[in-house]
Design a protein around this motif. Sequence first.
Motif, PDB file in Angstrom:
ATOM      1  N   TYR A   1       0.845  -1.164  -0.048  1.00 63.44           N
ATOM      2  CA  TYR A   1      -0.126  -0.089  -0.144  1.00 63.44           C
ATOM      3  C   TYR A   1       0.860   1.178  -0.011  1.00 63.44           C
ATOM      4  CZ  TYR A   1      -3.043   3.671   2.050  1.00 63.44           C
ATOM      5  OH  TYR A   1      -3.813   4.885   2.279  1.00 63.44           O
ATOM      6  N   SER A   2       1.683   1.392   0.783  1.00 60.83           N
ATOM      7  CA  SER A   2       2.778   2.616   1.085  1.00 60.83           C
ATOM      8  C   SER A   2       3.551   2.653  -0.282  1.00 60.83           C
ATOM      9  CB  SER A   2       3.622   2.429   2.331  1.00 60.83           C
ATOM     10  OG  SER A   2       2.713   2.247   3.323  1.00 60.83           O
ATOM     11  N   MET A   3       3.840   1.621  -1.200  1.00 63.80           N
ATOM     12  CA  MET A   3       4.722   1.896  -2.277  1.00 63.80           C
ATOM     13  C   MET A   3       3.792   2.191  -3.394  1.00 63.80           C
ATOM     14  SD  MET A   3       6.960  -1.541  -1.883  1.00 63.80           S
ATOM     15  CE  MET A   3       7.800  -1.374  -3.356  1.00 63.80           C
ATOM     16  N   SER A   4       2.611   2.134  -3.338  1.00 61.05           N
ATOM     17  CA  SER A   4       1.752   2.449  -4.350  1.00 61.05           C
ATOM     18  C   SER A   4       0.268   3.302  -4.236  1.00 61.05           C
ATOM     19  CB  SER A   4       1.229   1.095  -4.843  1.00 61.05           C
ATOM     20  OG  SER A   4       0.541   0.189  -4.196  1.00 61.05           O
ATOM     21  N   VAL A   5      -0.780   2.788  -3.662  1.00 65.84           N
ATOM     22  CA  VAL A   5      -2.017   3.475  -3.576  1.00 65.84           C
ATOM     23  C   VAL A   5      -1.773   4.603  -2.291  1.00 65.84           C
ATOM     24  CG1 VAL A   5      -4.233   3.111  -2.682  1.00 65.84           C
ATOM     25  CG2 VAL A   5      -3.160   1.475  -4.046  1.00 65.84           C
ATOM     26  N   GLY A   6      -1.066   4.288  -1.395  1.00 64.50           N
ATOM     27  CA  GLY A   6      -1.073   5.401  -0.320  1.00 64.50           C
ATOM     28  C   GLY A   6      -0.616   6.640  -0.867  1.00 64.50           C
ATOM     29  N   PRO A   7       0.714   6.731  -1.562  1.00 64.57           N
ATOM     30  CA  PRO A   7       1.323   7.930  -1.703  1.00 64.57           C
ATOM     31  C   PRO A   7       0.522   8.414  -3.018  1.00 64.57           C
ATOM     32  CG  PRO A   7       2.793   6.513  -2.296  1.00 64.57           C
ATOM     33  CD  PRO A   7       1.679   5.646  -1.430  1.00 64.57           C
ATOM     34  N   ILE A   8       0.384   7.668  -3.965  1.00 69.21           N
ATOM     35  CA  ILE A   8      -0.274   8.130  -5.351  1.00 69.21           C
ATOM     36  C   ILE A   8      -1.452   8.714  -5.325  1.00 69.21           C
ATOM     37  CG2 ILE A   8      -1.215   6.331  -6.638  1.00 69.21           C
ATOM     38  CD1 ILE A   8       1.335   8.241  -7.956  1.00 69.21           C
ATOM     39  N   VAL A   9      -2.290   8.383  -4.480  1.00 67.31           N
ATOM     40  CA  VAL A   9      -3.602   8.993  -4.212  1.00 67.31           C
ATOM     41  C   VAL A   9      -3.656  10.377  -3.915  1.00 67.31           C
ATOM     42  CG1 VAL A   9      -5.590   9.028  -2.809  1.00 67.31           C
ATOM     43  CG2 VAL A   9      -5.042   6.759  -3.831  1.00 67.31           C
ATOM     44  N   PHE A  10      -2.564  10.763  -3.221  1.00 65.95           N
ATOM     45  CA  PHE A  10      -2.685  12.170  -2.857  1.00 65.95           C
ATOM     46  C   PHE A  10      -2.220  12.847  -3.978  1.00 65.95           C
ATOM     47  CE2 PHE A  10      -2.312  10.328   1.626  1.00 65.95           C
ATOM     48  CZ  PHE A  10      -3.082  11.236   2.340  1.00 65.95           C
ATOM     49  N   THR A  11      -1.425  12.352  -4.802  1.00 63.74           N
ATOM     50  CA  THR A  11      -1.071  12.939  -6.065  1.00 63.74           C
ATOM     51  C   THR A  11      -2.030  13.322  -6.849  1.00 63.74           C
ATOM     52  OG1 THR A  11       1.276  12.253  -5.952  1.00 63.74           O
ATOM     53  CG2 THR A  11       0.746  13.113  -8.114  1.00 63.74           C
ATOM     54  N   ILE A  12      -2.808  12.156  -7.134  1.00 66.11           N
ATOM     55  CA  ILE A  12      -3.844  12.140  -8.039  1.00 66.11           C
ATOM     56  C   ILE A  12      -5.086  13.109  -7.478  1.00 66.11           C
ATOM     57  CG2 ILE A  12      -5.996  10.666  -9.013  1.00 66.11           C
ATOM     58  CD1 ILE A  12      -4.192   8.140  -8.718  1.00 66.11           C
ATOM     59  N   VAL A  13      -5.373  13.191  -6.396  1.00 69.58           N
ATOM     60  CA  VAL A  13      -6.265  14.087  -5.802  1.00 69.58           C
ATOM     61  C   VAL A  13      -5.919  15.503  -6.159  1.00 69.58           C
ATOM     62  CG1 VAL A  13      -7.540  14.788  -3.762  1.00 69.58           C
ATOM     63  CG2 VAL A  13      -7.500  12.501  -4.506  1.00 69.58           C
ATOM     64  N   ALA A  14      -4.470  15.831  -5.693  1.00 67.64           N
ATOM     65  CA  ALA A  14      -4.167  17.095  -5.730  1.00 67.64           C
ATOM     66  C   ALA A  14      -3.896  17.672  -7.157  1.00 67.64           C
ATOM     67  CB  ALA A  14      -2.719  17.349  -5.175  1.00 67.64           C
ATOM     68  N   GLU A  15      -3.706  16.734  -8.172  1.00 65.92           N
ATOM     69  CA  GLU A  15      -3.705  17.219  -9.438  1.00 65.92           C
ATOM     70  C   GLU A  15      -4.949  17.343 -10.320  1.00 65.92           C
ATOM     71  OE1 GLU A  15       0.940  15.986 -10.444  1.00 65.92           O
ATOM     72  OE2 GLU A  15      -0.516  14.337 -11.270  1.00 65.92           O
ATOM     73  N   ILE A  16      -5.926  16.476  -9.946  1.00 60.91           N
ATOM     74  CA  ILE A  16      -7.249  16.275 -10.835  1.00 60.91           C
ATOM     75  C   ILE A  16      -7.971  17.341 -10.941  1.00 60.91           C
ATOM     76  CG2 ILE A  16      -8.691  15.197  -9.297  1.00 60.91           C
ATOM     77  CD1 ILE A  16      -7.794  13.684 -12.654  1.00 60.91           C
ATOM     78  N   GLY A  17      -8.035  17.937  -9.504  1.00 59.35           N
ATOM     79  CA  GLY A  17      -9.274  19.189  -9.775  1.00 59.35           C
ATOM     80  C   GLY A  17      -8.791  20.535 -10.802  1.00 59.35           C
ATOM     81  N   SER A  18      -9.603  21.325 -11.021  1.00 59.68           N
ATOM     82  CA  SER A  18      -9.445  22.436 -11.816  1.00 59.68           C
ATOM     83  C   SER A  18      -8.611  23.429 -10.684  1.00 59.68           C
ATOM     84  CB  SER A  18     -10.447  23.039 -12.397  1.00 59.68           C
ATOM     85  OG  SER A  18     -11.550  23.592 -11.406  1.00 59.68           O
ATOM     86  N   THR A  19      -7.845  24.470 -11.147  1.00 62.53           N
ATOM     87  CA  THR A  19      -7.161  25.267 -10.088  1.00 62.53           C
ATOM     88  C   THR A  19      -8.144  26.073  -9.424  1.00 62.53           C
ATOM     89  OG1 THR A  19      -6.831  26.943 -11.969  1.00 62.53           O
ATOM     90  CG2 THR A  19      -5.161  25.277 -11.825  1.00 62.53           C
ATOM     91  N   ARG A  20      -9.173  26.582 -10.129  1.00 59.40           N
ATOM     92  CA  ARG A  20     -10.245  27.129  -9.290  1.00 59.40           C
ATOM     93  C   ARG A  20     -10.883  26.464  -8.268  1.00 59.40           C
ATOM     94  NH1 ARG A  20     -11.216  32.401 -10.509  1.00 59.40           N
ATOM     95  NH2 ARG A  20     -13.601  32.225 -10.000  1.00 59.40           N
ATOM     96  N   LEU A  21     -10.952  25.330  -8.485  1.00 56.89           N
ATOM     97  CA  LEU A  21     -11.688  24.378  -7.575  1.00 56.89           C
ATOM     98  C   LEU A  21     -10.867  23.343  -6.795  1.00 56.89           C
ATOM     99  CD1 LEU A  21     -15.042  24.184  -9.620  1.00 56.89           C
ATOM    100  CD2 LEU A  21     -14.833  25.180  -7.359  1.00 56.89           C
ATOM    101  N   ARG A  22      -9.446  23.432  -6.809  1.00 56.72           N
ATOM    102  CA  ARG A  22      -8.689  22.367  -6.229  1.00 56.72           C
ATOM    103  C   ARG A  22      -8.986  22.214  -4.843  1.00 56.72           C
ATOM    104  NH1 ARG A  22      -4.994  20.902  -8.776  1.00 56.72           N
ATOM    105  NH2 ARG A  22      -4.552  22.799  -9.913  1.00 56.72           N
ATOM    106  N   THR A  23      -8.803  23.324  -3.847  1.00 60.25           N
ATOM    107  CA  THR A  23      -9.066  22.891  -2.436  1.00 60.25           C
ATOM    108  C   THR A  23     -10.575  22.506  -2.306  1.00 60.25           C
ATOM    109  OG1 THR A  23      -7.725  24.789  -1.980  1.00 60.25           O
ATOM    110  CG2 THR A  23      -9.294  24.196  -0.189  1.00 60.25           C
ATOM    111  N   GLN A  24     -11.625  22.724  -3.188  1.00 60.65           N
ATOM    112  CA  GLN A  24     -13.004  22.332  -2.918  1.00 60.65           C
ATOM    113  C   GLN A  24     -12.974  21.046  -3.338  1.00 60.65           C
ATOM    114  OE1 GLN A  24     -12.097  25.287  -4.288  1.00 60.65           O
ATOM    115  NE2 GLN A  24     -13.348  26.828  -3.112  1.00 60.65           N
ATOM    116  N   THR A  25     -12.137  20.500  -4.469  1.00 63.07           N
ATOM    117  CA  THR A  25     -12.083  19.088  -4.878  1.00 63.07           C
ATOM    118  C   THR A  25     -11.371  18.209  -4.017  1.00 63.07           C
ATOM    119  OG1 THR A  25     -12.040  19.873  -7.219  1.00 63.07           O
ATOM    120  CG2 THR A  25     -11.341  17.814  -6.783  1.00 63.07           C
ATOM    121  N   VAL A  26     -10.201  18.670  -3.454  1.00 66.45           N
ATOM    122  CA  VAL A  26      -9.731  17.860  -2.315  1.00 66.45           C
ATOM    123  C   VAL A  26     -10.586  17.800  -1.132  1.00 66.45           C
ATOM    124  CG1 VAL A  26      -7.656  17.874  -0.809  1.00 66.45           C
ATOM    125  CG2 VAL A  26      -7.227  18.639  -3.354  1.00 66.45           C
TER     126      VAL A  26
END
Length: 554
Positions: free
Chosen positions: A426-451
């Motif tokens: 988990y810590s080599m894959s899903v754990g860290p990469i989820v934070f990257t996915i969630v941080a990058e996937i939202g639009s810039t205006r709605l980034r905090t709201q998406t997170v």
Amino acid sequence: MSTDKRVGGDEINHAEISDGGLDHLKNVDLHDKVLANNALEATTQEHNLGVLQAFKTYKRAAFWSVLISTTVIMEGYDVTLLGSFYGYPSFRDKYGSFLESTGDNQISAEWQQKFNCLGALANIIGAMLNGWATAKWGHRKVLMLSLFWLAAFIFVVFFAPTIEVMLVGQFLCNIPWGVFATTGPAYAAEVTPLAIRGYLTAYINLCWCTGQFISAGVLKGLVNNKTQWSYKVPFAIQWIWPIPLFIAAWMAPESPWFLVRTNQLDAAKKSLQRLSEPDHQVDFDGTIAMMVHTNKLEIEERAGVNYWDAFRGTNRRRTEIACMAFMSQITNGGALCYSGSFFFQQTGIGASASYGISLGGTGIAFIGVIVSWLYISKWGRRTIWLTGFSSLVLILWTIGFLALPHQTKSLAWAQSLLCIVWLGAYSMSVGPIVFTIVAEIGSTRLRTQTVVLARSFYYFGNIICGGLLQPKLISPGAWNAKGKTAFFWAGLATLTLIWGYFRLFETKDRTFGEVDFMFQKGVSARKSASFKINEEEIYAAEERESKVERVASA
């Protein structure tokens, strides 16, 4: 006077934007040729920036990102702390009730449910407040207020005379933890360049592991202490963090993206200057132009910055991905494997040994996140998630099948050690990469709201799965499923894996503007990694659209 890359046959003149000053960009049209040219050039420069050069040029940004994300250590510490206290002898003697079937005091399944559910509800409240407040006042001010709040209410849990007061204290402390968990990813994504964004958003999971490692180490060291200090000291350790982190938040530069969204362009430029090395000749005006262009592109599709806008247009799909990505940290069986010490005791392993295994597991988890950095810049976010999640599914099914025969000591140890293997995978894959996915996937205006929405969805899932179901499944006073609990999580994880294959979007090596473009084009998740973008197409298309609109209006 320097010129550069061509867009639509026109040369970029860098002096054009500088001579007009940043104030000119506040009211410039999205389809303005100079804005598009400078945004394109800044995008090209960001793509050409390698990992090592990015760390050299933006080591200040990396430093502040790491420092702000460190607040997540406190959430990781407390989540492990309270869950592990359910099997802690002195804590059970103080706050538990006698259970005839075991012959000693236990924290009942009902009380575990109350702590888990109300704690998750408080996390949701904190996260939602963060999304609203950050849009108005920025990350720094909200973070400082949350740290002050936490320092005040740790007193409640430290001096709690009854389990009821302990519950109230945990509820109040969980509100700022919801802020920390959602500030880290958003801030890290907005202050770091594309080349190192994956590392610094994944670092947030390392903070989680660090908190859990500290918690497990403290608990292991005090498990044989029969006095009240065996559980009071772990609570008191939480006072270490707020003051130095408050000072760090006060000194940190505000997110330049927040300042652009609030039309504070000169302040945004100063923030960029503080985030980079002064002798590396960064084109600040061009970077601001790229941010302004991306912001205006998103305004054209959806002007608002409230929670409802996250469910409209292309943002609906992005919110779904963010929510499900965070939810995958619940549906992957984390409630089973992260409640290690209590689960180990239910399979027949002693208290001291169970806390020793938990300590080893958190150490492995810590190393696992560091290992993930070796390939996070080479493999896509989608590839890492799918590979890692498939491994977790396989481990969960194995734990479940090992519980089918008559439970023996050997099988109990095998199940417990598989939980540790699960933590490593988990810590080599899903754990860290989820934070990257969630941080990058939202639009810039709605980034905090998406997170915030994604993390709130995670907390809601934690209420249902970790708060209501897991205590019933594993508690000796309830369903007492022991190792067979893994079958429930294996089934849920399998369904999540199917979702990920069809819906999880690839964001690696994409600027925020390019991600906007791909979603507006309706690119499918399975084609997102290989989709080719010609940067000039984005800006040229807008220029052509602008000409059509001018002709139509004439």
